[in-house]
Design a protein around this motif. Structure first.
Motif, PDB file in Angstrom:
ATOM      1  N   VAL A  47       0.832  -1.208   0.000  1.00 60.83           N
ATOM      2  CA  VAL A  47       0.000   0.000   0.000  1.00 60.83           C
ATOM      3  C   VAL A  47       0.865   1.256   0.000  1.00 60.83           C
ATOM      4  O   VAL A  47       0.585   2.209  -0.745  1.00 60.83           O
ATOM      5  CB  VAL A  47      -0.971  -0.013   1.196  1.00 60.83           C
ATOM      6  N   PRO A  48       1.939   1.313   0.802  1.00 61.92           N
ATOM      7  CA  PRO A  48       2.794   2.509   0.753  1.00 61.92           C
ATOM      8  C   PRO A  48       3.387   2.749  -0.637  1.00 61.92           C
ATOM      9  O   PRO A  48       3.489   3.905  -1.076  1.00 61.92           O
ATOM     10  CB  PRO A  48       3.886   2.198   1.777  1.00 61.92           C
ATOM     11  N   GLN A  49       3.785   1.665  -1.330  1.00 64.96           N
ATOM     12  CA  GLN A  49       4.337   1.836  -2.672  1.00 64.96           C
ATOM     13  C   GLN A  49       3.265   2.353  -3.631  1.00 64.96           C
ATOM     14  O   GLN A  49       3.537   3.202  -4.482  1.00 64.96           O
ATOM     15  CB  GLN A  49       4.890   0.512  -3.195  1.00 64.96           C
ATOM     16  N   ALA A  50       2.046   1.878  -3.474  1.00 64.96           N
ATOM     17  CA  ALA A  50       0.951   2.363  -4.316  1.00 64.96           C
ATOM     18  C   ALA A  50       0.719   3.853  -4.078  1.00 64.96           C
ATOM     19  O   ALA A  50       0.463   4.611  -5.022  1.00 64.96           O
ATOM     20  CB  ALA A  50      -0.326   1.575  -4.025  1.00 64.96           C
ATOM     21  N   SER A  51       0.810   4.282  -2.822  1.00 63.74           N
ATOM     22  CA  SER A  51       0.634   5.701  -2.504  1.00 63.74           C
ATOM     23  C   SER A  51       1.733   6.542  -3.133  1.00 63.74           C
ATOM     24  O   SER A  51       1.478   7.632  -3.661  1.00 63.74           O
ATOM     25  CB  SER A  51       0.639   5.904  -0.981  1.00 63.74           C
ATOM     26  N   ILE A  52       2.952   6.016  -3.114  1.00 65.10           N
ATOM     27  CA  ILE A  52       4.081   6.724  -3.736  1.00 65.10           C
ATOM     28  C   ILE A  52       3.860   6.858  -5.241  1.00 65.10           C
ATOM     29  O   ILE A  52       4.102   7.921  -5.825  1.00 65.10           O
ATOM     30  CB  ILE A  52       5.401   5.984  -3.442  1.00 65.10           C
ATOM     31  N   ASP A  53       3.374   5.786  -5.869  1.00 62.11           N
ATOM     32  CA  ASP A  53       3.141   5.807  -7.321  1.00 62.11           C
ATOM     33  C   ASP A  53       2.072   6.827  -7.692  1.00 62.11           C
ATOM     34  O   ASP A  53       2.222   7.576  -8.669  1.00 62.11           O
ATOM     35  CB  ASP A  53       2.717   4.415  -7.804  1.00 62.11           C
ATOM     36  N   ILE A  54       0.995   6.847  -6.939  1.00 63.26           N
ATOM     37  CA  ILE A  54      -0.089   7.800  -7.232  1.00 63.26           C
ATOM     38  C   ILE A  54       0.401   9.230  -7.035  1.00 63.26           C
ATOM     39  O   ILE A  54       0.089  10.124  -7.833  1.00 63.26           O
ATOM     40  CB  ILE A  54      -1.325   7.504  -6.353  1.00 63.26           C
ATOM     41  N   ALA A  55       1.167   9.447  -5.967  1.00 70.06           N
ATOM     42  CA  ALA A  55       1.714  10.787  -5.720  1.00 70.06           C
ATOM     43  C   ALA A  55       2.626  11.212  -6.866  1.00 70.06           C
ATOM     44  O   ALA A  55       2.592  12.380  -7.293  1.00 70.06           O
ATOM     45  CB  ALA A  55       2.467  10.803  -4.396  1.00 70.06           C
ATOM     46  N   ARG A  56       3.437  10.279  -7.362  1.00 66.52           N
ATOM     47  CA  ARG A  56       4.327  10.594  -8.480  1.00 66.52           C
ATOM     48  C   ARG A  56       3.525  10.917  -9.732  1.00 66.52           C
ATOM     49  O   ARG A  56       3.860  11.856 -10.478  1.00 66.52           O
ATOM     50  CB  ARG A  56       5.262   9.404  -8.745  1.00 66.52           C
ATOM     51  N   TYR A  57       2.468  10.167  -9.971  1.00 71.15           N
ATOM     52  CA  TYR A  57       1.621  10.439 -11.137  1.00 71.15           C
ATOM     53  C   TYR A  57       1.029  11.844 -11.052  1.00 71.15           C
ATOM     54  O   TYR A  57       1.011  12.583 -12.048  1.00 71.15           O
ATOM     55  CB  TYR A  57       0.505   9.402 -11.240  1.00 71.15           C
ATOM     56  N   LEU A  58       0.547  12.230  -9.866  1.00 69.44           N
ATOM     57  CA  LEU A  58      -0.072  13.544  -9.699  1.00 69.44           C
ATOM     58  C   LEU A  58       0.951  14.675  -9.808  1.00 69.44           C
ATOM     59  O   LEU A  58       0.592  15.811 -10.133  1.00 69.44           O
ATOM     60  CB  LEU A  58      -0.806  13.616  -8.365  1.00 69.44           C
ATOM     61  N   GLU A  59       2.232  14.357  -9.549  1.00 67.97           N
ATOM     62  CA  GLU A  59       3.287  15.347  -9.787  1.00 67.97           C
ATOM     63  C   GLU A  59       3.450  15.599 -11.280  1.00 67.97           C
ATOM     64  O   GLU A  59       3.644  16.745 -11.715  1.00 67.97           O
ATOM     65  CB  GLU A  59       4.618  14.858  -9.210  1.00 67.97           C
ATOM     66  N   LEU A  60       3.364  14.513 -12.063  1.00 65.82           N
ATOM     67  CA  LEU A  60       3.533  14.629 -13.501  1.00 65.82           C
ATOM     68  C   LEU A  60       2.280  15.177 -14.178  1.00 65.82           C
ATOM     69  O   LEU A  60       2.370  15.858 -15.208  1.00 65.82           O
ATOM     70  CB  LEU A  60       3.876  13.256 -14.105  1.00 65.82           C
ATOM     71  N   ALA A  61       1.118  14.862 -13.618  1.00 64.52           N
ATOM     72  CA  ALA A  61      -0.151  15.312 -14.211  1.00 64.52           C
ATOM     73  C   ALA A  61      -1.057  15.846 -13.103  1.00 64.52           C
ATOM     74  O   ALA A  61      -2.050  15.208 -12.732  1.00 64.52           O
ATOM     75  CB  ALA A  61      -0.817  14.157 -14.952  1.00 64.52           C
ATOM     76  N   PRO A  62      -0.743  17.007 -12.547  1.00 64.75           N
ATOM     77  CA  PRO A  62      -1.479  17.517 -11.376  1.00 64.75           C
ATOM     78  C   PRO A  62      -2.960  17.789 -11.622  1.00 64.75           C
ATOM     79  O   PRO A  62      -3.740  17.808 -10.676  1.00 64.75           O
ATOM     80  CB  PRO A  62      -0.728  18.817 -11.041  1.00 64.75           C
ATOM     81  N   GLY A  63      -3.376  17.987 -12.853  1.00 60.03           N
ATOM     82  CA  GLY A  63      -4.781  18.289 -13.107  1.00 60.03           C
ATOM     83  C   GLY A  63      -5.607  17.110 -13.545  1.00 60.03           C
ATOM     84  O   GLY A  63      -6.786  17.255 -13.892  1.00 60.03           O
ATOM     85  N   ASN A  64      -5.034  15.908 -13.523  1.00 60.25           N
ATOM     86  CA  ASN A  64      -5.738  14.751 -14.069  1.00 60.25           C
ATOM     87  C   ASN A  64      -6.674  14.043 -13.095  1.00 60.25           C
ATOM     88  O   ASN A  64      -7.591  13.341 -13.520  1.00 60.25           O
ATOM     89  CB  ASN A  64      -4.733  13.736 -14.619  1.00 60.25           C
TER      90      ASN A  64
END
Length: 296
Positions: A47-64
């Protein structure tokens, strides 16, 4: 508004976090939602790794995407723009078709919710594993194989020595492109018609001389001119035509199969309502057409 990744902002390695970010992008685009369990279940990560991945995605695409606290999921926003170029309708539909055709299992697909879908049934041409392995081995090592082949031109099977160099699919069945020592030319063999195959250590004939395989023919398709204008517009929409035409690139060696699948082999007596498309550049490719071709 977000944009696709550029050369200066590449995603991480395909099978690492980059693959998981592509999954996030896919689910948000086509399901409209994503939660951590989607990632943990598909990739078997914590679960922590999944949270890191989602956070990274939102860094790359903050409005998605935005987190919805009531449903505890991330929801795609109205401004969502795919981050990955691979996240296209073609990718989704091809994956959906692969699932419906039992080519891939649902748990191996990025698709989450699956709509009702059906496909037109077609006979399955089974190919022995040993036959495919022998062909792949010969192609990789550039060696010859001996086959017993049942052609349509003879009642009894014949023995052939061939140098295979490529596989091809005509939309219905698999072929192998090879130099045939009996015919002394490069031709296609239907893999399912190979009754027996034995690999050899003899060097194969190079595909460099297979001009028909390497030459690409441009096909320009248009709506059948005999159709009414309104019907032509419908066909142009069906085939994604621009300015009344769409171009396809086809290897000369596969031209017969392409024309057959498009219904363009013999259109001399076909009604426009049945044969809805036509070749716009017939004169340009006439020299490559099968002898049996009869233009409208």
């Amino acid at each position: 508004m977000t944009t696709s990744l550029t050369q200066t902002q590449q995603a991480p390695t395909k099978w690492g976090q980059g693959r998981r970010l592509e999954f996030v992008d896919f689910r948000l685009h086509w399901d409209g939602r994503l939660n951590r369990s989607d990632l943990t279940d598909f990739f078997n990560i914590s679960v922590p790794q999944a949270s890191i991945d989602i956070a990274r995605y939102l860094e790359l695409a903050p409005g998605n995407a935005a987190y919805d606290r009531s449903s505890k999921v991330y929801l795609a926003t109205e401004k969502f723009t795919p981050l990955f170029p691979t996240n296209s309708p073609d990718r989704y539909l091809n994956e959906l078709l692969a699932q419906a055709s039992d080519i891939i299992r649902p748990e191996h697909s990025f698709i989450g919710w699956v709509p009702p879908v059906a496909t037109v049934p077609s006979p399955i041409r089974s190919i022995p594993s040993s036959t495919l392995f022998a062909l792949l081995s010969a192609i990789r090592r550039n060696t010859k194989v001996s086959i017993r082949y049942q052609s349509m031109s003879s009642i009894e099977p014949s023995e052939r020595v061939i140098s295979p160099h490529a596989l091809a699919h005509d939309g219905f069945r698999w072929h192998v492109r090879a130099y045939c020592e009996r015919r002394q030319t490069f031709i296609d063999f239907v893999v399912a018609r190979m009754l027996h195959i034995v690999g050899t250590e003899s060097p194969g004939i190079s595909d460099a001389d297979d001009a028909a395989w390497h030459h690409v023919v441009r096909l320009v398709l248009c709506a059948n001119p005999a159709l009414a204008e309104a019907h032509r517009r419908v066909i142009e929409l069906d085939y994604g035509m621009t300015a009344g035409a769409v171009e396809l690139n086809c290897r000369q060696a596969l031209l017969y199969y392409a024309l057959k699948r498009l219904g363009l082999l013999d259109v001399s007596n076909a009604k426009p309502e049945q044969q809805q498309i036509a070749l716009k550049n017939l004169d340009e490719i006439a020299e490559f057409l099968p002898r049996s071709y009869e233009p409208r």
